[in-house]
Scaffold this motif. Sequence first.
Motif, PDB file in Angstrom:
ATOM      1  N   ALA A  50       9.337  19.705  -2.742  1.00  0.00           N
ATOM      2  CA  ALA A  50       9.784  18.828  -1.657  1.00  0.00           C
ATOM      3  C   ALA A  50       8.918  19.025  -0.411  1.00  0.00           C
ATOM      4  O   ALA A  50       8.572  18.049   0.278  1.00  0.00           O
ATOM      5  N   VAL A  51       8.534  20.259  -0.127  1.00  0.00           N
ATOM      6  CA  VAL A  51       7.666  20.532   1.025  1.00  0.00           C
ATOM      7  C   VAL A  51       6.284  19.916   0.791  1.00  0.00           C
ATOM      8  O   VAL A  51       5.708  19.291   1.694  1.00  0.00           O
ATOM      9  N   ILE A  52       5.757  20.074  -0.406  1.00  0.00           N
ATOM     10  CA  ILE A  52       4.457  19.496  -0.742  1.00  0.00           C
ATOM     11  C   ILE A  52       4.529  17.977  -0.674  1.00  0.00           C
ATOM     12  O   ILE A  52       3.623  17.321  -0.144  1.00  0.00           O
ATOM     13  N   ASP A  53       5.614  17.407  -1.185  1.00  0.00           N
ATOM     14  CA  ASP A  53       5.817  15.956  -1.133  1.00  0.00           C
ATOM     15  C   ASP A  53       5.803  15.468   0.311  1.00  0.00           C
ATOM     16  O   ASP A  53       5.120  14.487   0.643  1.00  0.00           O
ATOM     17  N   ALA A  54       6.531  16.147   1.179  1.00  0.00           N
ATOM     18  CA  ALA A  54       6.590  15.740   2.582  1.00  0.00           C
ATOM     19  C   ALA A  54       5.209  15.831   3.238  1.00  0.00           C
ATOM     20  O   ALA A  54       4.822  14.943   4.011  1.00  0.00           O
ATOM     21  N   LEU A  97       0.397  12.980   5.229  1.00  0.00           N
ATOM     22  CA  LEU A  97      -1.044  12.733   5.179  1.00  0.00           C
ATOM     23  C   LEU A  97      -1.341  11.272   4.858  1.00  0.00           C
ATOM     24  O   LEU A  97      -2.197  10.650   5.495  1.00  0.00           O
ATOM     25  N   ALA A  98      -0.644  10.736   3.871  1.00  0.00           N
ATOM     26  CA  ALA A  98      -0.852   9.331   3.516  1.00  0.00           C
ATOM     27  C   ALA A  98      -0.523   8.427   4.699  1.00  0.00           C
ATOM     28  O   ALA A  98      -1.247   7.469   4.986  1.00  0.00           O
ATOM     29  N   GLU A  99       0.554   8.756   5.380  1.00  0.00           N
ATOM     30  CA  GLU A  99       0.964   7.947   6.530  1.00  0.00           C
ATOM     31  C   GLU A  99      -0.078   8.010   7.643  1.00  0.00           C
ATOM     32  O   GLU A  99      -0.518   6.980   8.151  1.00  0.00           O
ATOM     33  N   SER A 100      -0.484   9.217   8.013  1.00  0.00           N
ATOM     34  CA  SER A 100      -1.371   9.349   9.163  1.00  0.00           C
ATOM     35  C   SER A 100      -2.822   8.970   8.861  1.00  0.00           C
ATOM     36  O   SER A 100      -3.506   8.426   9.723  1.00  0.00           O
ATOM     37  N   LEU A 101      -3.281   9.248   7.657  1.00  0.00           N
ATOM     38  CA  LEU A 101      -4.685   8.988   7.340  1.00  0.00           C
ATOM     39  C   LEU A 101      -4.944   7.601   6.779  1.00  0.00           C
ATOM     40  O   LEU A 101      -6.066   7.098   6.868  1.00  0.00           O
ATOM     41  N   LEU A 102      -3.930   6.992   6.201  1.00  0.00           N
ATOM     42  CA  LEU A 102      -4.167   5.721   5.529  1.00  0.00           C
ATOM     43  C   LEU A 102      -3.267   4.610   6.049  1.00  0.00           C
ATOM     44  O   LEU A 102      -3.747   3.601   6.557  1.00  0.00           O
ATOM     45  N   LEU A 103      -1.982   4.794   5.949  1.00  0.00           N
ATOM     46  CA  LEU A 103      -1.058   3.694   6.236  1.00  0.00           C
ATOM     47  C   LEU A 103      -1.045   3.286   7.707  1.00  0.00           C
ATOM     48  O   LEU A 103      -1.038   2.089   8.010  1.00  0.00           O
ATOM     49  N   ALA A 104      -1.061   4.237   8.603  1.00  0.00           N
ATOM     50  CA  ALA A 104      -1.061   3.895  10.028  1.00  0.00           C
ATOM     51  C   ALA A 104      -2.331   3.117  10.396  1.00  0.00           C
ATOM     52  O   ALA A 104      -2.282   2.153  11.161  1.00  0.00           O
ATOM     53  N   ARG A 105      -3.449   3.514   9.816  1.00  0.00           N
ATOM     54  CA  ARG A 105      -4.702   2.806  10.082  1.00  0.00           C
ATOM     55  C   ARG A 105      -4.688   1.407   9.475  1.00  0.00           C
ATOM     56  O   ARG A 105      -5.233   0.465  10.039  1.00  0.00           O
ATOM     57  N   MET A 142       0.823  -1.180   0.000  1.00  0.00           N
ATOM     58  CA  MET A 142       0.000   0.000   0.000  1.00  0.00           C
ATOM     59  C   MET A 142       0.872   1.249   0.000  1.00  0.00           C
ATOM     60  O   MET A 142       0.510   2.262  -0.572  1.00  0.00           O
ATOM     61  N   ARG A 143       2.011   1.136   0.636  1.00  0.00           N
ATOM     62  CA  ARG A 143       2.953   2.264   0.660  1.00  0.00           C
ATOM     63  C   ARG A 143       3.356   2.629  -0.768  1.00  0.00           C
ATOM     64  O   ARG A 143       3.415   3.807  -1.115  1.00  0.00           O
ATOM     65  N   ASN A 144       3.609   1.635  -1.588  1.00  0.00           N
ATOM     66  CA  ASN A 144       3.996   1.900  -2.983  1.00  0.00           C
ATOM     67  C   ASN A 144       2.867   2.573  -3.753  1.00  0.00           C
ATOM     68  O   ASN A 144       3.107   3.454  -4.580  1.00  0.00           O
ATOM     69  N   TYR A 145       1.643   2.168  -3.491  1.00  0.00           N
ATOM     70  CA  TYR A 145       0.501   2.773  -4.177  1.00  0.00           C
ATOM     71  C   TYR A 145       0.337   4.236  -3.767  1.00  0.00           C
ATOM     72  O   TYR A 145       0.082   5.094  -4.601  1.00  0.00           O
ATOM     73  N   SER A 146       0.466   4.506  -2.474  1.00  0.00           N
ATOM     74  CA  SER A 146       0.331   5.895  -2.037  1.00  0.00           C
ATOM     75  C   SER A 146       1.463   6.745  -2.603  1.00  0.00           C
ATOM     76  O   SER A 146       1.247   7.888  -3.002  1.00  0.00           O
ATOM     77  N   ARG A 147       2.679   6.185  -2.696  1.00  0.00           N
ATOM     78  CA  ARG A 147       3.797   6.925  -3.292  1.00  0.00           C
ATOM     79  C   ARG A 147       3.524   7.215  -4.761  1.00  0.00           C
ATOM     80  O   ARG A 147       3.813   8.309  -5.260  1.00  0.00           O
ATOM     81  N   ALA A 148       2.966   6.244  -5.476  1.00  0.00           N
ATOM     82  CA  ALA A 148       2.668   6.446  -6.894  1.00  0.00           C
ATOM     83  C   ALA A 148       1.659   7.573  -7.077  1.00  0.00           C
ATOM     84  O   ALA A 148       1.788   8.401  -7.982  1.00  0.00           O
TER      85      ALA A 148
END
Length: 68
Positions: free
Chosen positions: A29-33, A38-46, A1-7
């Motif tokens: 780079a700031v927008i990327d971070a 957001l992907a980490e906290s809203l999706l991946l951590a859950r 899922m991490r790869n999908y969110s990165r894509a």
Amino acid sequence: MRNYSRAVIEAELRRLARKVPSLRPNDLAVIDAALDELAESLLLARLRSLPQHTARLKRLFDTPRENS
């Protein structure tokens, strides 16, 4: 899922760079971070706490693969 969110994030960054060519690499780079956080906290951590939903979310966020 991490790869999908990165894509998805990388595709959005490319789209944004085309749409707003005045953005500098540091801006992107700031927008990327921010998008990554957001992907980490809203999706991946859950997802880590609910692995039974991984297959459904993978179908929802699946992105086409580019052949090299």
